[in-house]
Scaffold this active site. Sequence first.
Site, PDB file in Angstrom:
ATOM      1  N   ARG A  90       0.815  -1.211   0.000  1.00  0.00           N
ATOM      2  CA  ARG A  90       0.000   0.000   0.000  1.00  0.00           C
ATOM      3  C   ARG A  90       0.844   1.253   0.000  1.00  0.00           C
ATOM      4  NH1 ARG A  90      -3.709  -2.438   4.635  1.00  0.00           N
ATOM      5  NH2 ARG A  90      -1.705  -3.397   4.980  1.00  0.00           N
ATOM      6  N   SER A 127      -8.434  -3.495   6.983  1.00  0.00           N
ATOM      7  CA  SER A 127      -9.586  -4.106   7.656  1.00  0.00           C
ATOM      8  C   SER A 127      -9.917  -3.348   8.937  1.00  0.00           C
ATOM      9  CB  SER A 127      -9.294  -5.567   7.997  1.00  0.00           C
ATOM     10  OG  SER A 127      -9.017  -6.296   6.834  1.00  0.00           O
TER      11      SER A 127
HETATM   12  P1  ADP Z   1      -2.111  -8.208   7.906  1.00  0.00           P
HETATM   13  O1  ADP Z   1      -1.147  -9.066   7.125  1.00  0.00           O
HETATM   14  O2  ADP Z   1      -1.523  -6.912   8.389  1.00  0.00           O
HETATM   15  O3  ADP Z   1      -2.941  -8.912   8.913  1.00  0.00           O
HETATM   16  P2  ADP Z   1      -4.300  -8.338   6.138  1.00  0.00           P
HETATM   17  O4  ADP Z   1      -4.467  -9.704   6.587  1.00  0.00           O
HETATM   18  O5  ADP Z   1      -5.455  -7.424   6.284  1.00  0.00           O
HETATM   19  O6  ADP Z   1      -3.080  -7.654   6.815  1.00  0.00           O
HETATM   20  O7  ADP Z   1      -3.868  -8.311   4.625  1.00  0.00           O
HETATM   21  C1  ADP Z   1      -3.131  -9.338   4.024  1.00  0.00           C
HETATM   22  C2  ADP Z   1      -2.337  -8.776   2.887  1.00  0.00           C
HETATM   23  O8  ADP Z   1      -3.218  -8.176   1.929  1.00  0.00           O
HETATM   24  C3  ADP Z   1      -1.394  -7.656   3.295  1.00  0.00           C
HETATM   25  O9  ADP Z   1      -0.172  -8.154   3.741  1.00  0.00           O
HETATM   26  C4  ADP Z   1      -1.249  -6.905   1.999  1.00  0.00           C
HETATM   27  O10 ADP Z   1      -0.295  -7.586   1.198  1.00  0.00           O
HETATM   28  C5  ADP Z   1      -2.589  -7.059   1.341  1.00  0.00           C
HETATM   29  N1  ADP Z   1      -3.457  -5.877   1.499  1.00  0.00           N
HETATM   30  C6  ADP Z   1      -4.202  -5.523   2.549  1.00  0.00           C
HETATM   31  N2  ADP Z   1      -4.899  -4.392   2.313  1.00  0.00           N
HETATM   32  C7  ADP Z   1      -4.572  -4.015   1.060  1.00  0.00           C
HETATM   33  C8  ADP Z   1      -4.940  -2.918   0.214  1.00  0.00           C
HETATM   34  N3  ADP Z   1      -5.790  -1.968   0.641  1.00  0.00           N
HETATM   35  N4  ADP Z   1      -4.392  -2.856  -1.003  1.00  0.00           N
HETATM   36  C9  ADP Z   1      -3.516  -3.815  -1.409  1.00  0.00           C
HETATM   37  N5  ADP Z   1      -3.129  -4.859  -0.682  1.00  0.00           N
HETATM   38  C10 ADP Z   1      -3.648  -4.970   0.533  1.00  0.00           C
END
Ligand code: ADP
Length: 158
Positions: A90, A127
């Site tokens: 991001r 999220s």
């Molecule tokens: P985390 O790994 O911090 O728990 P998430 O599980 O919400 O985050 O997201 C998994 C993956 O999805 C992140 O590591 C990132 O690569 C991708 N991601 C999350 N939100 C976005 C977004 N708004 N745009 C692009 N990629 C995203």
Amino acid sequence: MRRVVCPGSFDPVTNGHLDIISRAAQLYDEVVVAVGGNPAKTTLFTPAERVELIEGATEKLDNVRVDRFEGLIVDFCRANNISAVVKGLRAVSDFDYEMQQAQMNYSQGGVETLFMTTNPLYAFLSSSLVKDFCKFGGDVSGLVPPVVLEELKRRLRS
Ligand code: ADP
């Protein structure tokens, strides 16, 4: 078969995640969305619910399947014959941590990481932000798929 994994906690899946998942699905034969996360972190949705929401949101994408994982993503990759992880970046703030993870995964299991730049429409999206906004009455309808919107309203506003 060229198979990649999109790992994350997906609590819940947003349009930012779906953008990365669907773009990866155009490039590879199969995309496995792996739902995991830190067990010490409290989540709004259980792992089974998160899987179900992603399945609902990706039902039109034939080469996407959803699975759960615990432990190391390199072990998940080995067990499922997956050679690369696809991650969305991001902002610069994502970079340090993702770089460390990617290098660790390569050194531990020879698993490659491919970074995809986020769609600018979703660059600010996470999220947690969606949950916070929805809880206090914000309109998040353009940020999450309809199945998620419905569930968020039910959980956070009743
Ligand atoms: P985390 O790994 O911090 O728990 P998430 O599980 O919400 O985050 O997201 C998994 C993956 O999805 C992140 O590591 C990132 O690569 C991708 N991601 C999350 N939100 C976005 C977004 N708004 N745009 C692009 N990629 C995203």
